[in-house]
Design a protein around this motif. Structure first.
Motif, PDB file in Angstrom:
ATOM      1  N   ASP A  30      22.570  16.374  -9.240  1.00 42.78           N
ATOM      2  CA  ASP A  30      23.261  16.624  -7.421  1.00 42.78           C
ATOM      3  C   ASP A  30      23.456  18.372  -7.494  1.00 42.78           C
ATOM      4  OD1 ASP A  30      22.032  13.970  -6.521  1.00 42.78           O
ATOM      5  OD2 ASP A  30      24.289  13.301  -6.559  1.00 42.78           O
ATOM      6  N   ASP A  31      24.425  18.725  -8.800  1.00 43.92           N
ATOM      7  CA  ASP A  31      24.868  19.094  -8.833  1.00 43.92           C
ATOM      8  C   ASP A  31      23.905  20.544  -9.588  1.00 43.92           C
ATOM      9  OD1 ASP A  31      27.165  18.508  -8.831  1.00 43.92           O
ATOM     10  OD2 ASP A  31      27.832  19.558 -10.482  1.00 43.92           O
ATOM     11  N   MET A  32      22.566  20.549  -9.712  1.00 40.38           N
ATOM     12  CA  MET A  32      21.346  21.338  -9.858  1.00 40.38           C
ATOM     13  C   MET A  32      21.320  21.195  -8.972  1.00 40.38           C
ATOM     14  SD  MET A  32      20.030  19.573 -13.982  1.00 40.38           S
ATOM     15  CE  MET A  32      18.658  20.749 -13.779  1.00 40.38           C
ATOM     16  N   ILE A  33      20.298  20.379  -7.997  1.00 39.89           N
ATOM     17  CA  ILE A  33      19.543  20.054  -6.769  1.00 39.89           C
ATOM     18  C   ILE A  33      20.687  21.300  -5.647  1.00 39.89           C
ATOM     19  CG2 ILE A  33      18.556  19.142  -5.117  1.00 39.89           C
ATOM     20  CD1 ILE A  33      18.093  16.592  -6.404  1.00 39.89           C
ATOM     21  N   GLU A  34      21.907  20.983  -5.962  1.00 37.06           N
ATOM     22  CA  GLU A  34      22.614  22.139  -5.202  1.00 37.06           C
ATOM     23  C   GLU A  34      22.932  23.691  -5.240  1.00 37.06           C
ATOM     24  OE1 GLU A  34      26.319  20.573  -3.996  1.00 37.06           O
ATOM     25  OE2 GLU A  34      27.439  21.878  -3.221  1.00 37.06           O
ATOM     26  N   THR A  35      22.767  23.537  -6.283  1.00 39.80           N
ATOM     27  CA  THR A  35      23.062  24.740  -7.238  1.00 39.80           C
ATOM     28  C   THR A  35      21.391  25.818  -7.256  1.00 39.80           C
ATOM     29  OG1 THR A  35      24.507  24.419  -9.089  1.00 39.80           O
ATOM     30  CG2 THR A  35      23.783  26.169  -9.498  1.00 39.80           C
ATOM     31  N   MET A  36      20.282  25.154  -7.351  1.00 36.69           N
ATOM     32  CA  MET A  36      18.742  25.692  -7.214  1.00 36.69           C
ATOM     33  C   MET A  36      18.630  26.118  -5.689  1.00 36.69           C
ATOM     34  SD  MET A  36      15.201  23.617  -7.386  1.00 36.69           S
ATOM     35  CE  MET A  36      15.728  22.095  -6.756  1.00 36.69           C
ATOM     36  N   TYR A  37      19.405  25.263  -4.606  1.00 30.09           N
ATOM     37  CA  TYR A  37      19.626  25.747  -3.545  1.00 30.09           C
ATOM     38  C   TYR A  37      19.719  26.465  -2.994  1.00 30.09           C
ATOM     39  CZ  TYR A  37      16.796  21.138  -2.585  1.00 30.09           C
ATOM     40  OH  TYR A  37      16.324  20.299  -2.714  1.00 30.09           O
ATOM     41  N   ALA A  38      21.024  27.001  -3.689  1.00 29.78           N
ATOM     42  CA  ALA A  38      22.096  28.276  -2.965  1.00 29.78           C
ATOM     43  C   ALA A  38      21.293  29.016  -3.465  1.00 29.78           C
ATOM     44  CB  ALA A  38      23.445  27.858  -3.606  1.00 29.78           C
ATOM     45  N   ALA A  39      20.947  29.261  -4.574  1.00 31.23           N
ATOM     46  CA  ALA A  39      20.527  30.324  -5.885  1.00 31.23           C
ATOM     47  C   ALA A  39      19.824  31.749  -4.772  1.00 31.23           C
ATOM     48  CB  ALA A  39      19.994  30.364  -6.812  1.00 31.23           C
ATOM     49  N   PRO A  40      18.883  31.231  -3.849  1.00 29.76           N
ATOM     50  CA  PRO A  40      17.642  30.141  -3.597  1.00 29.76           C
ATOM     51  C   PRO A  40      16.626  30.359  -4.252  1.00 29.76           C
ATOM     52  CG  PRO A  40      17.494  31.459  -2.001  1.00 29.76           C
ATOM     53  CD  PRO A  40      18.571  32.296  -2.736  1.00 29.76           C
ATOM     54  N   GLY A  41      16.451  29.007  -5.636  1.00 22.59           N
ATOM     55  CA  GLY A  41      15.892  29.411  -6.165  1.00 22.59           C
ATOM     56  C   GLY A  41      14.486  27.519  -6.289  1.00 22.59           C
ATOM     57  N   ILE A  42      13.584  28.282  -6.954  1.00 21.55           N
ATOM     58  CA  ILE A  42      12.336  27.178  -6.452  1.00 21.55           C
ATOM     59  C   ILE A  42      12.169  26.019  -7.685  1.00 21.55           C
ATOM     60  CG2 ILE A  42      10.815  28.467  -5.189  1.00 21.55           C
ATOM     61  CD1 ILE A  42       8.656  28.238  -7.716  1.00 21.55           C
ATOM     62  N   GLY A  43      13.297  26.300  -9.349  1.00 23.00           N
ATOM     63  CA  GLY A  43      13.705  25.687  -9.955  1.00 23.00           C
ATOM     64  C   GLY A  43      14.531  26.051 -10.925  1.00 23.00           C
ATOM     65  N   LEU A  44      15.030  24.693 -11.605  1.00 23.47           N
ATOM     66  CA  LEU A  44      16.321  25.269 -11.728  1.00 23.47           C
ATOM     67  C   LEU A  44      16.200  23.888 -13.572  1.00 23.47           C
ATOM     68  CD1 LEU A  44      19.297  26.437 -12.269  1.00 23.47           C
ATOM     69  CD2 LEU A  44      20.551  24.028 -11.630  1.00 23.47           C
ATOM     70  N   ALA A  45      16.908  24.524 -14.700  1.00 19.27           N
ATOM     71  CA  ALA A  45      16.822  23.531 -16.178  1.00 19.27           C
ATOM     72  C   ALA A  45      18.250  23.215 -16.363  1.00 19.27           C
ATOM     73  CB  ALA A  45      16.109  23.749 -16.863  1.00 19.27           C
ATOM     74  N   ALA A  46      18.960  21.707 -16.787  1.00 22.27           N
ATOM     75  CA  ALA A  46      20.027  21.888 -16.666  1.00 22.27           C
ATOM     76  C   ALA A  46      20.784  22.900 -18.197  1.00 22.27           C
ATOM     77  CB  ALA A  46      20.472  20.421 -17.693  1.00 22.27           C
ATOM     78  N   THR A  47      20.336  23.548 -18.722  1.00 23.21           N
ATOM     79  CA  THR A  47      19.738  24.477 -19.228  1.00 23.21           C
ATOM     80  C   THR A  47      21.134  26.048 -19.190  1.00 23.21           C
ATOM     81  OG1 THR A  47      17.995  25.024 -20.104  1.00 23.21           O
ATOM     82  CG2 THR A  47      18.930  23.867 -21.760  1.00 23.21           C
ATOM     83  N   GLN A  48      20.918  25.912 -17.982  1.00 23.75           N
ATOM     84  CA  GLN A  48      20.554  27.082 -17.465  1.00 23.75           C
ATOM     85  C   GLN A  48      21.813  26.887 -16.603  1.00 23.75           C
ATOM     86  OE1 GLN A  48      16.662  27.379 -14.590  1.00 23.75           O
ATOM     87  NE2 GLN A  48      17.149  29.367 -14.853  1.00 23.75           N
ATOM     88  N   ILE A  49      23.154  25.971 -16.172  1.00 20.63           N
ATOM     89  CA  ILE A  49      24.634  25.582 -15.734  1.00 20.63           C
ATOM     90  C   ILE A  49      25.217  25.377 -16.476  1.00 20.63           C
ATOM     91  CG2 ILE A  49      23.152  25.441 -13.964  1.00 20.63           C
ATOM     92  CD1 ILE A  49      24.124  22.277 -14.298  1.00 20.63           C
ATOM     93  N   GLY A  50      24.340  25.843 -18.714  1.00 20.97           N
ATOM     94  CA  GLY A  50      25.576  25.381 -19.830  1.00 20.97           C
ATOM     95  C   GLY A  50      25.561  23.943 -20.499  1.00 20.97           C
ATOM     96  N   VAL A  51      24.265  23.001 -19.759  1.00 19.60           N
ATOM     97  CA  VAL A  51      24.009  21.489 -19.945  1.00 19.60           C
ATOM     98  C   VAL A  51      23.191  21.451 -20.583  1.00 19.60           C
ATOM     99  CG1 VAL A  51      23.677  18.766 -19.059  1.00 19.60           C
ATOM    100  CG2 VAL A  51      25.023  20.725 -18.345  1.00 19.60           C
TER     101      VAL A  51
END
Ligand code: NI
Length: 169
Positions: A32-53
């Protein structure tokens, strides 16, 4: 919760992620955090490694939240097929302000689990195939800049180093 997105040069972004083993509440909160972070950026994709996980999870939504059916959550993804070629401009939330042309297969068949652990297989072409491969690279500790060669790569890396030194990165 919106999480800070790591930038090129920050170590966790450059390390390989491990498989997810538990499909529990912690995983669902992370997704859920990844989805929220992707939309807020905004971006079309996000990997867990990008938030340090360091876990093998990516989220992709070509509509950036406009169409619910476009949201894809992939846990422990693998490519079972890859063919063709595409050559397009690519960017990354971890390297804001930089774009480069990257060669990618034109079509992929990706298999993985959804957020509840059920297996899913998704065929992707064009931009979706590109997004899958870009995010999969992140799970292997690779940013699109690492796929460039020679001068193209050197110029971007040097500019980023300069920005880092002046505290603007
Ligand atoms: Ni990226």
């Amino acid at each position: 919760m919106i999480r800070p997105i790591l930038r090129y040069g920050e170590r966790p972004l450059h390390e390989r992620a491990a498989d997810v083993t538990a499909f529990d509440d912690d995983l669902h909160r992370l997704i859920d955090d990844m989805i929220e972070t992707m939309y807020a950026a905004p971006g079309i994709g996000l990997a867990a490694t990008q938030i340090g996980v360091p876990l093998r999870i990516f989220v992709v939504d070509l509509s950036v939240g406009r169409k619910a059916e476009d949201l894809i959550v992939m846990v422990n993804p693998v490519f079972v097929e890859r063919d063709g070629t595409q050559l397009e401009e690519e960017g990354c939330l971890s390297a804001p302000g930089f774009n480069a042309t990257v060669i990618r297969p034109g079509r992929v068949l990706a298999r993985g689990a959804n957020r509840t652990g059920d297996e899913q297989t998704i065929e992707a072409t064009g931009l979706l195939a590109r997004a899958f491969q870009h995010e999969m690279d992140h799970l292997d500790g690779m940013v699109f800049i690492d796929r460039l060669r020679g001068i193209k790569r050197d110029v971007i890396v040097r500019k980023i180093q300069k920005l880092r030194k002046s505290g603007k990165w």
